[in-house]
Design an enzyme around this catalytic site. Structure first.
Site, PDB file in Angstrom:
ATOM      1  N   GLU A  92      14.690  20.223  31.500  1.00 21.08           N
ATOM      2  CA  GLU A  92      14.940  19.526  32.771  1.00 21.08           C
ATOM      3  C   GLU A  92      14.692  18.022  32.596  1.00 21.08           C
ATOM      4  O   GLU A  92      13.769  17.615  31.897  1.00 21.08           O
ATOM      5  CB  GLU A  92      14.075  20.117  33.887  1.00 21.08           C
ATOM      6  N   THR A  96       2.043  15.528  38.068  1.00 26.59           N
ATOM      7  CA  THR A  96       3.201  16.083  38.769  1.00 26.59           C
ATOM      8  C   THR A  96       2.799  17.435  39.350  1.00 26.59           C
ATOM      9  O   THR A  96       1.661  17.874  39.195  1.00 26.59           O
ATOM     10  CB  THR A  96       4.393  16.275  37.815  1.00 26.59           C
ATOM     11  N   CYS A  97       3.733  18.111  40.000  1.00 20.31           N
ATOM     12  CA  CYS A  97       3.409  19.425  40.558  1.00 20.31           C
ATOM     13  C   CYS A  97       3.118  20.446  39.475  1.00 20.31           C
ATOM     14  O   CYS A  97       2.424  21.437  39.719  1.00 20.31           O
ATOM     15  CB  CYS A  97       4.555  19.908  41.452  1.00 20.31           C
ATOM     16  N   ASN A  98       3.621  20.209  38.279  1.00 20.28           N
ATOM     17  CA  ASN A  98       3.433  21.174  37.197  1.00 20.28           C
ATOM     18  C   ASN A  98       2.371  20.794  36.176  1.00 20.28           C
ATOM     19  O   ASN A  98       2.008  21.614  35.337  1.00 20.28           O
ATOM     20  CB  ASN A  98       4.756  21.391  36.435  1.00 20.28           C
ATOM     21  N   ARG A  99       1.858  19.565  36.238  1.00 17.84           N
ATOM     22  CA  ARG A  99       0.897  19.159  35.211  1.00 17.84           C
ATOM     23  C   ARG A  99       0.066  17.959  35.630  1.00 17.84           C
ATOM     24  O   ARG A  99       0.527  17.100  36.397  1.00 17.84           O
ATOM     25  CB  ARG A  99       1.612  18.859  33.897  1.00 17.84           C
ATOM     26  N   GLY A 143      20.378  27.314  56.107  1.00 19.88           N
ATOM     27  CA  GLY A 143      18.954  27.335  55.782  1.00 19.88           C
ATOM     28  C   GLY A 143      18.495  25.929  55.453  1.00 19.88           C
ATOM     29  O   GLY A 143      19.309  25.044  55.168  1.00 19.88           O
ATOM     30  N   ALA A 144      17.185  25.716  55.507  1.00  9.75           N
ATOM     31  CA  ALA A 144      16.661  24.365  55.256  1.00  9.75           C
ATOM     32  C   ALA A 144      15.384  24.400  54.420  1.00  9.75           C
ATOM     33  O   ALA A 144      14.489  23.578  54.594  1.00  9.75           O
ATOM     34  CB  ALA A 144      16.411  23.648  56.584  1.00  9.75           C
ATOM     35  N   LYS A 159      13.355  24.872  50.446  1.00 11.04           N
ATOM     36  CA  LYS A 159      13.307  24.076  49.225  1.00 11.04           C
ATOM     37  C   LYS A 159      14.571  24.251  48.395  1.00 11.04           C
ATOM     38  O   LYS A 159      15.104  23.280  47.845  1.00 11.04           O
ATOM     39  CB  LYS A 159      12.079  24.485  48.398  1.00 11.04           C
TER      40      LYS A 159
END
Length: 423
Positions: free
Chosen positions: A113, A49-52, A188-189, A191
């Site tokens: 989460e 994943t993005c974190n691991r 705004g667009a 994240k």
């Protein structure tokens, strides 16, 4: 038998390192097949994943973390020293607990989460499709998912929002109990806006409008959440239609002023606005908050809510850790039971073989006209002798070598002391 958890995550490595060892989920089967070729690896699962990036393995004969490190280095063409400096490895009990903690969200960047649960299930499914997991490691993952569900239902680990996006939507719900009749305008667009949009959709918002400096980016984001796109210049007209405004841009100057909101309120007949200004510098003039029928919150207001919720989750995390410890012990007990089950099956099969041999002899004697009582007596004596012969030899042999504990085990196995007490 041995379990291993090896990898890097947000706690041990920066994003520039994590991205170098991340796996393409579209070709994860190729990585799993390569990993399975390592000597000692019986089963494996790769979570990326993005974190691991974490690798979970099971081996019948034991695993060396250095082998996994070397494989990861070669596969991604990254030096071993570079990975080793920011990697971790857990074995056996610690590896089991780590997988359960990851599944429960206790090892996540945002404590509790829920997304990681789905990501881990996807990683497990990919490993199943690649036939890299099928037995013991599979049972561990199924058990870990069960423990994670207990953590979700029996603790408050995921009840209170701890992200800016979730907190903003949660505050909006305090004013509008039902989003099915409300329209939201997101300015705004980026994240953060995307996360807010997804939270609003999950909560059933009726209509979602995304206004941005460039229409293309607004259209890209709105297509992901089934929303509508608009330009910043259209905001004054849109104020007549919307109930919720959440702004997050990088503009150096305010985008929404007091005058525009005042004019909209007159036309709206004072139908209330809920506004959250997440931007720094602020997108909404502070004076807007002085208007009647406007509920304006800033990122600082959200931070206080998030801080309270984080503390709440930390308390729930302590309860979750207890459930994980219990879950780990239950799994280990199941493993021990499974291991001894094979031995018990062999023991029973051996006893039944001896029984059948003696029974065949007895039946043959009866068919030959032998006395039934004599046949039964011989059958019982012979079967008893066959059953106790090998254990008797083993116990005597051990005693001759000064190992009397086998005799104690024998009495304990057959509960001989209890029989003596009953007679």
């Amino acid at each position: 038998m041995s379990f291993l958890a090896f990898g890097i995550n947000h706690k041990t490595a920066s994003v520039d390192v994590r991205e170098k060892v991340s796996f393409d989920l579209q070709h994860l089967d190729k990585a799993l097949h390569s990993l399975q070729e390592l000597e000692g690896v019986t089963e494996s699962v790769i979570l990326s994943t993005c974190n691991r990036t974490e690798i979970y393995c099971f081996s019948e004969n034991g695993l060396d973390p250095v082998e996994i490190l070397s494989w990861l280095s070669i596969y991604h063409c990254v030096s071993e020293s570079h990975i080793n400096a920011c990697s971790f490895s857990y074995q056996d009990n610690q590896a089991i607990q780590h997988i359960m903690r990851v599944a429960s969200g206790l090892d996540s960047l945002v404590l509790g989460e829920p997304q990681i649960f789905g990501q881990l299930k996807s990683a497990y499914s990919s490993a199943q499709e690649a036939r890299a997991v099928f037995g013991v490691l599979g049972r561990l993952f199924e058990h870990s998912f069960s423990v994670a569900k207990r953590v979700r239902t029996e603790t408050a680990i995921g009840q209170n929002p701890v992200s800016v996006a979730a907190a903003a939507v949660n505050m909006a719900r305090q004013l509008f109990a039902d989003f099915q009749n409300q329209t939201a305008l997101l300015i705004g667009a980026g994240k953060t806006t995307e996360l807010v949009a997804r939270h609003l959709k999950q909560n059933g918002i009726k209509r979602l409008i995304i206004a941005n400096r460039t229409l293309t980016r607004a259209q890209e984001l709105s297509s992901l959440v089934n929303g509508e796109a608009a330009l910043l210049g259209e905001i004054p007209d849109l104020l007549l239609e919307v109930d919720i405004i959440i702004s997050s841009t990088a503009s150096p100057l305010p985008i929404l002023g007091k005058g525009a909101v005042e004019r909209a309120l007159k036309t709206r007949k004072h139908r209330p606005f809920f506004m959250v200004d997440i931007a720094v510098p602020r997108d909404i003039e502070p004076q807007v908050g002085d208007l009647s029928d406007v509920y304006l919150y800033t990122v600082d207001d959200l931070k206080s809510v998030i801080d309270v919720n984080v503390k709440s989750r930390e308390g729930a995390a302590e309860e979750a850790e207890i459930l994980i410890t219990q879950g780990c012990e239950r799994f280990l007990n199941q493993m021990r039971s499974t291991q001894v089950s094979d031995s018990l099956k062999s023991f029973r099969a051996h006893a039944e073989t001896l029984q059948q041999r003696e029974l065949d002899k007895a039946l043959k004697a009866l068919r030959g006209g032998a006395d039934a009582e004599a046949v039964l007596t011989q059958f019982s004596k012979s079967l008893t002798n066959k059953l106790i012969h090998k254990p008797t030899i083993q116990v005597r042999s051990s005693a001759e070598q000064g190992e009397n504990h086998k005799a104690v085990w024998l009495l304990d196995l057959f509960d001989i002391s209890s029989i003596k007490n009953d007679t």
